[in-house]
Design a protein around this motif. Structure first.
Motif, PDB file in Angstrom:
ATOM      1  N   ILE A  11       0.696  -1.186  -0.112  1.00  0.00           N
ATOM      2  CA  ILE A  11      -0.062  -0.040   0.052  1.00  0.00           C
ATOM      3  C   ILE A  11       0.879   1.364  -0.065  1.00  0.00           C
ATOM      4  O   ILE A  11       0.478   2.327  -0.549  1.00  0.00           O
ATOM      5  CB  ILE A  11      -1.032   0.097   1.053  1.00  0.00           C
ATOM      6  CG1 ILE A  11      -2.103   1.309   0.961  1.00  0.00           C
ATOM      7  CG2 ILE A  11      -0.358   0.128   2.577  1.00  0.00           C
ATOM      8  CD1 ILE A  11      -3.308   1.122   1.870  1.00  0.00           C
ATOM      9  N   SER A  12       2.189   1.268   0.500  1.00  0.00           N
ATOM     10  CA  SER A  12       2.865   2.320   0.806  1.00  0.00           C
ATOM     11  C   SER A  12       3.754   2.391  -0.566  1.00  0.00           C
ATOM     12  O   SER A  12       4.369   3.304  -1.042  1.00  0.00           O
ATOM     13  CB  SER A  12       3.949   2.295   1.891  1.00  0.00           C
ATOM     14  OG  SER A  12       4.542   1.177   1.950  1.00  0.00           O
ATOM     15  N   GLN A  13       3.994   1.216  -1.275  1.00  0.00           N
ATOM     16  CA  GLN A  13       4.752   1.244  -2.454  1.00  0.00           C
ATOM     17  C   GLN A  13       4.076   0.557  -3.678  1.00  0.00           C
ATOM     18  O   GLN A  13       4.379  -0.689  -3.840  1.00  0.00           O
ATOM     19  CB  GLN A  13       6.282   0.576  -2.003  1.00  0.00           C
ATOM     20  CG  GLN A  13       7.045   1.443  -1.149  1.00  0.00           C
ATOM     21  CD  GLN A  13       8.421   0.983  -1.061  1.00  0.00           C
ATOM     22  OE1 GLN A  13       8.551  -0.291  -0.475  1.00  0.00           O
ATOM     23  NE2 GLN A  13       9.443   1.399  -1.728  1.00  0.00           N
ATOM     24  N   PRO A  14       3.024   0.964  -4.154  1.00  0.00           N
ATOM     25  CA  PRO A  14       2.144   0.285  -5.048  1.00  0.00           C
ATOM     26  C   PRO A  14       2.803  -0.116  -6.546  1.00  0.00           C
ATOM     27  O   PRO A  14       3.682   0.725  -6.883  1.00  0.00           O
ATOM     28  CB  PRO A  14       0.947   1.108  -5.122  1.00  0.00           C
ATOM     29  CG  PRO A  14       1.471   2.570  -4.743  1.00  0.00           C
ATOM     30  CD  PRO A  14       2.504   2.345  -3.855  1.00  0.00           C
ATOM     31  N   TRP A  15       2.531  -0.522  -7.210  1.00  0.00           N
ATOM     32  CA  TRP A  15       2.736  -1.106  -8.632  1.00  0.00           C
ATOM     33  C   TRP A  15       1.936   0.051  -9.484  1.00  0.00           C
ATOM     34  O   TRP A  15       1.055   0.677  -8.840  1.00  0.00           O
ATOM     35  CB  TRP A  15       2.068  -2.339  -8.996  1.00  0.00           C
ATOM     36  CG  TRP A  15       3.061  -3.328  -8.484  1.00  0.00           C
ATOM     37  CD1 TRP A  15       4.441  -3.518  -8.380  1.00  0.00           C
ATOM     38  CD2 TRP A  15       2.600  -4.852  -8.191  1.00  0.00           C
ATOM     39  NE1 TRP A  15       4.491  -4.464  -7.950  1.00  0.00           N
ATOM     40  CE2 TRP A  15       3.566  -5.523  -7.632  1.00  0.00           C
ATOM     41  CE3 TRP A  15       1.323  -5.511  -7.992  1.00  0.00           C
ATOM     42  CZ2 TRP A  15       3.500  -7.047  -7.187  1.00  0.00           C
ATOM     43  CZ3 TRP A  15       1.179  -6.597  -7.736  1.00  0.00           C
ATOM     44  CH2 TRP A  15       2.164  -7.497  -7.183  1.00  0.00           C
ATOM     45  N   ARG A  16       2.373   0.282 -10.614  1.00  0.00           N
ATOM     46  CA  ARG A  16       1.740   1.385 -11.462  1.00  0.00           C
ATOM     47  C   ARG A  16       0.457   0.570 -12.426  1.00  0.00           C
ATOM     48  O   ARG A  16      -0.361   1.461 -12.520  1.00  0.00           O
ATOM     49  CB  ARG A  16       2.514   1.952 -12.256  1.00  0.00           C
ATOM     50  CG  ARG A  16       2.172   2.834 -13.335  1.00  0.00           C
ATOM     51  CD  ARG A  16       1.348   4.073 -12.685  1.00  0.00           C
ATOM     52  NE  ARG A  16       0.801   4.847 -13.640  1.00  0.00           N
ATOM     53  CZ  ARG A  16      -0.411   4.835 -14.129  1.00  0.00           C
ATOM     54  NH1 ARG A  16      -1.109   3.501 -13.939  1.00  0.00           N
ATOM     55  NH2 ARG A  16      -0.892   5.520 -14.956  1.00  0.00           N
ATOM     56  N   ASN A  17       0.714  -0.475 -12.898  1.00  0.00           N
ATOM     57  CA  ASN A  17      -0.124  -1.191 -13.844  1.00  0.00           C
ATOM     58  C   ASN A  17      -0.939  -2.637 -13.344  1.00  0.00           C
ATOM     59  O   ASN A  17      -0.431  -3.280 -12.757  1.00  0.00           O
ATOM     60  CB  ASN A  17       0.511  -1.547 -14.963  1.00  0.00           C
ATOM     61  CG  ASN A  17       1.165  -0.079 -15.904  1.00  0.00           C
ATOM     62  OD1 ASN A  17       0.372   0.543 -16.604  1.00  0.00           O
ATOM     63  ND2 ASN A  17       2.581   0.110 -15.917  1.00  0.00           N
ATOM     64  N   ILE A  18      -2.182  -2.599 -13.646  1.00  0.00           N
ATOM     65  CA  ILE A  18      -2.938  -3.571 -13.443  1.00  0.00           C
ATOM     66  C   ILE A  18      -2.120  -4.760 -13.982  1.00  0.00           C
ATOM     67  O   ILE A  18      -2.257  -5.933 -13.396  1.00  0.00           O
ATOM     68  CB  ILE A  18      -4.455  -3.407 -13.763  1.00  0.00           C
ATOM     69  CG1 ILE A  18      -5.067  -2.135 -12.965  1.00  0.00           C
ATOM     70  CG2 ILE A  18      -5.234  -4.531 -13.414  1.00  0.00           C
ATOM     71  CD1 ILE A  18      -6.139  -1.541 -13.390  1.00  0.00           C
ATOM     72  N   SER A  19      -1.894  -4.759 -15.469  1.00  0.00           N
ATOM     73  CA  SER A  19      -1.443  -5.810 -15.946  1.00  0.00           C
ATOM     74  C   SER A  19      -0.263  -6.606 -15.554  1.00  0.00           C
ATOM     75  O   SER A  19       0.148  -7.651 -15.617  1.00  0.00           O
ATOM     76  CB  SER A  19      -1.405  -5.608 -17.528  1.00  0.00           C
ATOM     77  OG  SER A  19      -2.529  -5.311 -18.272  1.00  0.00           O
ATOM     78  N   TYR A  20       0.503  -5.534 -14.822  1.00  0.00           N
ATOM     79  CA  TYR A  20       1.935  -5.910 -14.200  1.00  0.00           C
ATOM     80  C   TYR A  20       1.575  -6.918 -12.930  1.00  0.00           C
ATOM     81  O   TYR A  20       2.052  -8.071 -12.858  1.00  0.00           O
ATOM     82  CB  TYR A  20       2.587  -4.774 -13.574  1.00  0.00           C
ATOM     83  CG  TYR A  20       4.062  -5.330 -12.877  1.00  0.00           C
ATOM     84  CD1 TYR A  20       4.953  -5.515 -13.608  1.00  0.00           C
ATOM     85  CD2 TYR A  20       3.992  -5.292 -11.627  1.00  0.00           C
ATOM     86  CE1 TYR A  20       6.306  -6.003 -13.189  1.00  0.00           C
ATOM     87  CE2 TYR A  20       5.142  -5.777 -10.971  1.00  0.00           C
ATOM     88  CZ  TYR A  20       6.266  -6.124 -11.712  1.00  0.00           C
ATOM     89  OH  TYR A  20       7.251  -6.371 -11.373  1.00  0.00           O
ATOM     90  N   ALA A  21       0.491  -6.761 -12.422  1.00  0.00           N
ATOM     91  CA  ALA A  21      -0.007  -7.519 -11.323  1.00  0.00           C
ATOM     92  C   ALA A  21      -0.762  -8.783 -11.550  1.00  0.00           C
ATOM     93  O   ALA A  21      -0.687  -9.812 -10.806  1.00  0.00           O
ATOM     94  CB  ALA A  21      -0.924  -6.728 -10.497  1.00  0.00           C
ATOM     95  N   THR A  22      -1.372  -8.898 -12.615  1.00  0.00           N
ATOM     96  CA  THR A  22      -2.067  -9.930 -13.027  1.00  0.00           C
ATOM     97  C   THR A  22      -1.612 -10.997 -14.123  1.00  0.00           C
ATOM     98  O   THR A  22      -2.139 -12.195 -14.183  1.00  0.00           O
ATOM     99  CB  THR A  22      -3.672  -9.352 -13.484  1.00  0.00           C
ATOM    100  OG1 THR A  22      -3.476  -8.876 -15.023  1.00  0.00           O
ATOM    101  CG2 THR A  22      -4.364  -8.638 -13.008  1.00  0.00           C
ATOM    102  N   CYS A  23      -0.815 -10.650 -14.841  1.00  0.00           N
ATOM    103  CA  CYS A  23      -0.213 -11.447 -16.034  1.00  0.00           C
ATOM    104  C   CYS A  23       1.161 -11.498 -16.147  1.00  0.00           C
ATOM    105  O   CYS A  23       1.909 -10.722 -16.087  1.00  0.00           O
ATOM    106  CB  CYS A  23      -0.932 -11.080 -17.259  1.00  0.00           C
ATOM    107  SG  CYS A  23      -0.801 -11.901 -18.802  1.00  0.00           S
TER     108      CYS A  23
END
Length: 431
Positions: A23-35
Motif C-alpha cells: 500500500i505504501s509502495q504500489p505497482w503502477r499497472n494492473i496488467s503487471y499484477a495479473t499477468c
C-alpha cells in the motif's frame, strides 16, 4: 500440507512496477499484477508476485489506460483471485478504444472483478472465454461498465463458448460508442453458446440490445436472468436463443423492439435449442413478448409465460404476445397463464398464427389471464408497483401481484434468495 497465506497488493497511478506492490509502495499497472510469463501479457515480466489463489489486488483511485488485461493464474472455490477498487475510491480502467477488450479473461477460473469503472474497450469491455480454454466461475459485480466500441457481435460484457458458471450482478451496464442506428448485434451483455450464467440486479441501458443470448447448444446449463432493469434501448430488451432459461422479476421499458424474444437461430438448426424457457413475474411496458418459430428452426418449444404484466404495447404485428409458429401449425406447446396483458390500442391481444407476418386472431389461451388496464403507483415516474385496487393486484398464480416486484429490481435492491432454476412454473417469487 503448507498453504501460502493470501496476500493483498495495490496499484496506484503514482506507483511503479519496480515497487513491491504494497500500500505504501504500489505497482503502477494492473496488467503487471495479473499477468506474467506469456507473450499475450500486455506487460512482459516474470514478476514472482503475480496474483495467486486467495490474493486481492486493490486499485487506488484514478484512471488507468490499459487494455487486454489478462490473468496468468486461477483461484479456487475457497480462494478467489480478486481485483477491486480500494474502499471509497473510484478506479477507472479505460481501454481507450485500443486494439482489444479492456479485460480479457480466458483459460482461468475463480476470478472476481468488483467495484471498478471499466470503459472504452474495443468490441467489449470484459471478454470471457473467447480463445484459449475453459473459463469458469467468473464473477463481475458492483461495476460501472460502459462505452464499449461497437463492432459486429460486440457488448459491454461478452461471454463466448469457452465460458461457464459466470455471475454478472449489481452492475450498471450502459452506452456503446458508434452503434449503428439499426443497432445490429450490439448489446449490454452477449452470451454466445455458453452457460450456465446468472445475470441479476443489473441496470442496462443505451447499449443497442439489453441481453443477447445466441447460439446455445444442448450442453449449455440452465441460466437465470432476474431482477434486472432494462430500458432506453434502440433494439430489444432481451433476445434469447437458449434452453432452460428462467427470466423472472425483470422490468423492461422504452425499448424500440420487443421486450423479449425467444427464438431459434437458423444458422445451425440441428444443434441449437430454445426450449423449456420460463418467463415469469416480469413487467414489460411499451413492448411485447415474441416467441419466434420460423419455417427453418422450430424453437421456442414448451415455453412458460406466467404472472407477467404486459402493458401499453403499440405493435400491430405482435399485440402484446405473439407466437410465430413453424409453417402454419402452432406446435409450440406454450403455457400462457395469469398474465395481465392490455393496451388501449387493441380490443384484445392476439397470438399470431400462420406464416411469418401473416396473422390470424385467436382467443387468449390459458387460465387466470386479465385484459384490463392496470394502475401504478407512479407510471410517469417509473414506479411500476401496482396501486391498491389495480387490476392484477394479488392475481398471480402464487397470490402475489402480477408483474415484477420492483423492490427486488435493479442495483442494490433486495435479493431473491433462491437462485436455483425452478422445476415448476408456480410459486417462484417471494413478494
Amino acid at each position: 500440507a503448507n498453504f501460502a497465506k493470501a496476500a493483498d497488493y495495490y496499484v496506484a497511478v503514482n506507483g511503479s512496477d519496480s515497487n513491491p506492490g504494497t500500500i505504501s509502495q504500489p505497482w503502477r499497472n494492473i496488467s503487471y499484477a495479473t499477468c506474467a510469463g506469456s507473450y499475450l501479457c500486455p506487460i512482459q515480466t516474470t514478476n514472482a508476485n503475480k496474483l495467486k489463489a486467495g490474493d486481492t489486488l486493490y486499485i487506488r483511485g484514478g484512471t488507468y489506460n490499459e487494455f487486454r488485461i489478462r490473468f496468468t493464474n486461477s483461484g479456487n472455490s475457497g480462494a478467489l483471485i480478486t481485483v477491486k477498487n480500494y474502499s471509497g475510491e473510484t478506479a477507472v480502467v479505460d481501454g481507450d478504444g485500443g486494439t482489444f477488450a479492456t479485460f480479457d479473461i480466458d483459460n482461468v477460473s475463480y476470478i472476481l472483478i468488483d467495484g471498478l469503472t471499466i470503459k472504452r474497450g474495443l468490441g467489449s469491455n470484459i471478454l470471457i472465454g473467447y480463445n484459449y480454454g475453459l473459463t469458469s466461475y467468473i464473477t463481475i459485480q458492483n461495476c460501472d461498465i460502459k462505452e464499449y466500441y461497437y463492432s459486429d457481435n460486440s457488448a459491454n460484457i461478452y461471454l463466448n463458448s469457452l465460458s461457464d458458471n459466470v455471475m454478472i450482478k449489481n452492475n450498471t451496464i450502459h452506452d456503446g460508442l458508434n452503434i449503428p442506428s439499426t443497432h445490429n448485434n450490439g448489446a449490454g451483455i452477449i452470451i454466445f453458446n455458453a452457460g450456465p450464467v446468472n445475470i441479476s440486479n443489473n441496470e442496462i441501458y443505451a447499449t443497442g440490445h439489453g441481453i443477447y443470448y445466441k447460439h446455445s447448444t444442448a450442453i449449455d446449463g440452465p441460466t437465470i436472468i432476474e431482477n434486472n432493469l432494462i430500458y432506453n434501448q434502440t433494439g430489444k430488451g432481451m433476445t434469447i436463443s437458449s434452453h432452460d432459461v428462467t427470466i423472472r422479476n425483470n422490468v423492461v421499458y422504452n425499448v424500440s423492439n420487443a421486450a423479449i424474444v425467444i427464438w431459434e437461430s437458423s444458422a445451425v438448426c440441428t444443434s441449437l435449442v430454445s426450449d423449456h424457457d420460463q418467463i415469469i413475474h416480469n413487467t414489460f411496458l411499451d413492448s411485447e413478448i415474441l416467441l419466434n418459430r420460423d419455417n427453418l428452426c422450430v424453437g421456442a418449444v414448451d415455453t412458460v409465460v406466467k404472472d407477467n404484466l404486459i402493458y401499453n404495447f403499440t405493435g400491430n404485428e405482435m399485440r402484446g404476445f405473439a407466437v410465430y409458429p413453424n409453417y402454419s401449425t402452432d406446435s409450440s406447446n406454450t403455457t400462457f397463464d395469469h398474465n395481465l396483458i392490455y393496451s388501449s390500442l387493441f380490443s384484445s391481444p392476439i397470438r399470431v398464427l400462420g406464416s411469418y407476418y401473416t396473422t390470424a386472431t385467436a382467443p387468449l389461451t390459458g387460465t387466470g389471464n386479465i385484459q384490463s388496464a392496470p394502475t401504478f403507483i407512479d407510471y410517469n415516474g417509473n414506479n411500476f408497483t401496482l396501486a391498491s385496487g389495480s387490476a392484477g393486484k394479488n392475481a398471480a398464480s402464487d397470490g402475489a401481484d402480477i408483474g415484477a416486484n420492483v423492490s427486488f429490481v435493479g442495483i442494490n435492491a433486495g435479493q431473491i434468495t433462491d437462485t436455483t432454476p425452478p422445476s415448476a412454473p408456480a410459486g417462484l417469487m417471494v413478494q
